[in-house]
Design an enzyme around this catalytic site. Structure first.
Site, PDB file in Angstrom:
ATOM      1  CG  ASP A 205      -8.029   2.124   0.708  1.00  0.00           C
ATOM      2  OD1 ASP A 205      -9.096   2.468   0.770  1.00  0.00           O
ATOM      3  OD2 ASP A 205      -7.538   1.713   1.677  1.00  0.00           O
TER       4      ASP A 205
ATOM      5  CG  ASP B 225     -10.795  -1.264   5.102  1.00  0.00           C
ATOM      6  OD1 ASP B 225     -11.014  -1.682   5.986  1.00  0.00           O
ATOM      7  OD2 ASP B 225      -9.595  -0.777   4.827  1.00  0.00           O
TER       8      ASP B 225
ATOM      9  CD  GLU C 140      -8.893  -1.059   0.717  1.00  0.00           C
ATOM     10  OE1 GLU C 140      -8.137  -1.155  -0.343  1.00  0.00           O
ATOM     11  OE2 GLU C 140      -9.010  -1.110   1.890  1.00  0.00           O
TER      12      GLU C 140
ATOM     13  CE  LYS D   4      -4.733   0.156   0.250  1.00  0.00           C
ATOM     14  NZ  LYS D   4      -5.644  -0.938   1.436  1.00  0.00           N
TER      15      LYS D   4
ATOM     16  CE  LYS E 263      -4.223   3.773   2.239  1.00  0.00           C
ATOM     17  NZ  LYS E 263      -5.485   3.009   2.726  1.00  0.00           N
TER      18      LYS E 263
ATOM     19  CE  LYS F 149      -7.703  -2.535   6.742  1.00  0.00           C
ATOM     20  NZ  LYS F 149      -7.828  -1.197   6.679  1.00  0.00           N
TER      21      LYS F 149
ATOM     22  N   GLY G   5      -4.227  -4.296   6.172  1.00  0.00           N
ATOM     23  CA  GLY G   5      -3.098  -3.643   7.032  1.00  0.00           C
ATOM     24  C   GLY G   5      -3.518  -2.695   7.410  1.00  0.00           C
TER      25      GLY G   5
ATOM     26  CB  SER H 107      -0.952  -0.027   1.263  1.00  0.00           C
ATOM     27  OG  SER H 107      -1.583   1.124   1.362  1.00  0.00           O
TER      28      SER H 107
HETATM   29  C1  NPQ Z   1      -6.424   0.706   4.899  1.00  0.00           C
HETATM   30  N1  NPQ Z   1      -4.024   0.479   5.546  1.00  0.00           N
HETATM   31  O1  NPQ Z   1      -6.485  -0.377   4.138  1.00  0.00           O
HETATM   32  C2  NPQ Z   1      -5.496   0.939   5.717  1.00  0.00           C
HETATM   33  C3  NPQ Z   1      -5.711   2.159   6.536  1.00  0.00           C
HETATM   34  C4  NPQ Z   1      -4.813   2.836   7.416  1.00  0.00           C
HETATM   35  C5  NPQ Z   1      -1.787  -0.271   4.922  1.00  0.00           C
HETATM   36  O2  NPQ Z   1      -3.498   1.055   3.680  1.00  0.00           O
HETATM   37  C6  NPQ Z   1      -2.510   4.766  11.546  1.00  0.00           C
HETATM   38  C7  NPQ Z   1      -3.501   3.670  12.146  1.00  0.00           C
HETATM   39  C8  NPQ Z   1      -2.399   4.952  10.033  1.00  0.00           C
HETATM   40  C9  NPQ Z   1      -4.144   2.982  11.173  1.00  0.00           C
HETATM   41  C10 NPQ Z   1      -2.929   4.264   7.887  1.00  0.00           C
HETATM   42  C11 NPQ Z   1      -3.248   0.620   4.533  1.00  0.00           C
HETATM   43  C12 NPQ Z   1      -3.269   4.207   9.332  1.00  0.00           C
HETATM   44  C13 NPQ Z   1      -4.183   3.164   9.690  1.00  0.00           C
HETATM   45  C14 NPQ Z   1      -3.846   3.599   6.819  1.00  0.00           C
HETATM   46  C15 NPQ Z   1      -4.927   2.488   8.521  1.00  0.00           C
HETATM   47  O3  NPQ Z   1      -7.321   1.586   4.642  1.00  0.00           O
HETATM   48 MG    MG Z   2      -8.711   0.593   3.217  1.00  0.00          MG
END
Ligand code: NPQ
Ligand code: MG
Length: 383
Positions: free
Chosen positions: A202, A252, A227, A175, A177, A276, A304, A149
């Site tokens: 995402d 998600d 996503e 992926k 953001k 998750k 994650g 990600s």
């Molecule tokens: C997701 N994660 O899928 C998340 C969101 C995410 C790896 O993209 C601090 C705590 C920072 C929780 C950043 C990925 C964060 C967090 C991203 C969760 O949406």
């Molecule tokens: Mg997500």
């Protein structure tokens, strides 16, 4: 001696927890991570250690310091664990870790706090059985496919450089953001530079249905999925959006339970589900989401939450179940923390695979002095 051990490891060893340690930790990230909801350079999280019958088990609470990805925070999780969740388990004898979430059911919500405790109980149970966690959960894979990600970058060139680096490291899919204003251009650029790259986006709930045209603009780029474009409560609106897109939607934040997953699938709100364990209340509920999706012919993948090696280990074991058929957001330890809290660290092979640990429980060693150095608060609760 052997006979005693064999007896202790009988299939029905109950879960008996006589003390629980809560810790709040802060660990610097190897590099800042930016999403539609903000930027993080230091991860704050809780660890839960449960002890019973001479063994211990570890869980990690994925709630963040700030209530931007989800309503829960490290402070709410600590409060609810200390006052309500841990007291419901201390001194109790449960036949199996599957009974933990039901034992906490009179406390509403707070799934991330519950998950940390529930997952620690699974680790404890698996260690008592002398078996790796994946066997207890029903895993079938010795190695899992890894994706990565990539956060929002300061420029398109910086994004292209990051993606090239991750490809070179072996990750099977990327992926990125997105948010309004950082969507079309980054996707178009990556498609131009990396035509064959398995790519997805995402949005972390940054769009409204009014902005459906921004998302339709991504539809011709062969993305694996989009996503969580809309708010977590907008399951019906995701169904309306999915009907207007060729690209599969993946949910998600919206999928907080197996019940919610079944509802989303029944109305066509998504064609893929991100699991998750922290978001749904732990391993047992994750397996229920996994099974509901499998029954509907819907693939899942493992999300994650910038976990340390303890949460990451739990994720790797869970992701070895059969319907995790798409690469997850489970990347190497060194992308996030250097050093990680566990040994050996999680690594990704040049073909984008991560080995599932084979030692008992989560199957990694927790390095006590690294945990101690990152700890800001600690509390022991006894029966
Ligand atoms: C997701 N994660 O899928 C998340 C969101 C995410 C790896 O993209 C601090 C705590 C920072 C929780 C950043 C990925 C964060 C967090 C991203 C969760 O949406
Ligand atoms: Mg997500």
């Amino acid at each position: 001696m052997r006979a005693v051990r064999a007896c202790r490891r009988a299939p029905h060893t109950p879960v008996h927890i006589d003390s629980v340690d809560l810790r709040r930790l802060r660990l610097p990230l190897v590099r800042p991570f930016e999403t539609s909801f903000g930027r993080t350079d230091e991860r704050e999280f809780l660890l839960v250690r449960v002890r019973g019958e001479g063994e211990e088990g570890w869980g990690e609470c994925v709630a963040d310091e700030l209530p931007y990805y989800s309503a829960e925070t490290t402070a709410t999780a600590w409060h609810v664990l200390e006052r309500y969740l841990v007291p419901r388990l201390l001194g109790r004898r449960l036949a199996h870790p599957r009974e933990v979430l039901p034992a906490l059911a009179d406390v509403r919500g707070h799934r991330m706090a519950k998950a940390a405790l529930e997952m620690a109980a699974w680790d404890l149970h698996a260690r008592q059985q002398g078996r790796p966690l994946w066997r207890e959960l029903g895993g079938v894979r010795a190695a899992i496919p890894c994706g990565v990600s990539v956060g929002i970058q300061p420029s398109l060139e910086a994004l292209a450089d990051r993606v090239a680096e991750e490809r070179a490291a072996g990750y099977q899919r990327v992926k990125i953001k997105i948010k309004p204003g950082w969507d079309r251009a980054p996707v178009a650029l990556l498609r131009e530079r990396f035509a064959e790259l398995p790519l997805m986006v995402d949005a972390n709930a940054a769009y409204t249905l009014d902005q459906a045209d921004d998302l339709r603009a991504l539809d011709g780029h062969g993305l694996l999925m989009i996503e969580q474009p809309l708010d977590e409560e907008d399951i019906g609106e995701h169904a309306a959006l999915q009907a207007r897109l060729k690209t599969p939607l993946c949910l998600d934040e919206s999928i907080v339970s197996a019940r919610r997953a079944r509802e989303a699938l029944a109305i066509g709100a998504c064609r893929i589900v991100n699991i998750k364990p922290g978001r749904v209340g732990g391993h047992a509920e994750s397996v229920a989401v996994h099974d509901a999706c499998a029954g509907a012919g819907v693939p899942v993948w493992h999300g994650g939450m910038l976990e340390s090696g303890i949460g990451r280990a739990h994720n790797v074991h869970l992701a070895s179940l059969p319907n995790f058929s798409l690469p997850g957001d489970i990347a190497a330890s060194r992308r996030y923390f250097e050093p990680d809290l566990v040994e050996p660290p999680f690594v990704v092979s040049p073909d984008g695979l991560m080995q599932v640990p084979q030692e008992p429980g989560i199957g990694v060693t927790i390095v006590a002095d690294r945990v101690a150095r990152a700890t800001r608060d600690a509390l022991t609760l006894d029966a």
